[in-house]
Design a protein around this motif. Structure first.
Motif, PDB file in Angstrom:
ATOM      1  N   THR A   4       0.397   4.279   1.038  1.00 47.82           N
ATOM      2  CA  THR A   4       0.403   5.052   2.286  1.00 47.82           C
ATOM      3  C   THR A   4       1.323   4.416   3.320  1.00 47.82           C
ATOM      4  O   THR A   4       2.022   5.115   4.053  1.00 47.82           O
ATOM      5  N   THR A   5       1.328   3.075   3.373  1.00 53.13           N
ATOM      6  CA  THR A   5       2.215   2.377   4.297  1.00 53.13           C
ATOM      7  C   THR A   5       3.671   2.587   3.891  1.00 53.13           C
ATOM      8  O   THR A   5       4.540   2.778   4.747  1.00 53.13           O
ATOM      9  N   ASP A  39       0.840  -1.196   0.000  1.00 56.78           N
ATOM     10  CA  ASP A  39       0.000   0.000   0.000  1.00 56.78           C
ATOM     11  C   ASP A  39       0.882   1.256   0.000  1.00 56.78           C
ATOM     12  O   ASP A  39       1.810   1.365   0.819  1.00 56.78           O
ATOM     13  N   ARG A  98       2.738  -5.902   6.021  1.00 58.28           N
ATOM     14  CA  ARG A  98       1.505  -6.481   5.467  1.00 58.28           C
ATOM     15  C   ARG A  98       1.388  -7.940   5.850  1.00 58.28           C
ATOM     16  O   ARG A  98       0.309  -8.452   6.124  1.00 58.28           O
TER      17      ARG A  98
END
Length: 159
Positions: free
Chosen positions: A128-129, A126, A158
């Motif tokens: 944003t991560t 992701d 994750r």
């Protein structure tokens, strides 16, 4: 004039069933299910590295009971030794499937498997991560290294 009869579509498996049965019979398979259901019979871990090629039946001797067949398996090179050590388990499972002592021994042929499931690639992490992890890596001066470590950190989080 008479009307033509009603047309109905036949399943492809019905139309090709005899053709496939003849092809499997040429390879010595009494039932094609040994090939089509190999993963269920042998187990997923064995089926991942081995597949049945043919069954070799010895010539019958008059007045003697039929000798069990030899099941020839195609095995990926590095797994041949492991499959050989599992031969008793494979023989037991195959004979349980047939319901009688149909197969007496295994013969292994090394080579690439024909039906190899392709491994799925995991989705990318992701964004944003990745950005959050990249913020914590501000001490790293090399941009490419920082981006790679951020993607790696996001993928580890994750999982």
């Amino acid at each position: 004039m008479s009307r033509p009869g009603r047309l109905s579509a036949k399943p492809l498996s019905v139309m090709l069933g005899d053709l496939f049965s003849a092809a499997y019979a040429k390879q010595g398979f009494a039932a094609r299910e040994l090939v089509t259901r190999w993963a269920e019979i042998a187990g997923p871990e064995i089926a991942l590295h081995a597949e049945p090629l043919k069954m070799q039946w010895p010539r019958p001797v008059e007045g003697q009971p039929q000798e069990p067949a030899t099941l020839v398996l195609k095995v990926e090179g590095p797994m041949a030794l492991e499959i050989q050590h599992s031969s008793d388990v494979i023989l037991e499972r195959v004979n349980r499937f047939f319901g009688w002592h149909a197969v007496g021994k295994l013969a292994l042929r090394q080579g690439p498997l024909s039906r190899r499931p392709r491994p799925r690639r995991p989705p990318p992490p992701d964004p944003t991560t990745v950005a959050k992890v990249a913020e914590s890596l501000s001490a790293i001066e090399d941009d490419a290294l920082r981006d790679a470590l951020a993607r790696l950190g996001a993928a580890i989080k994750r999982n």
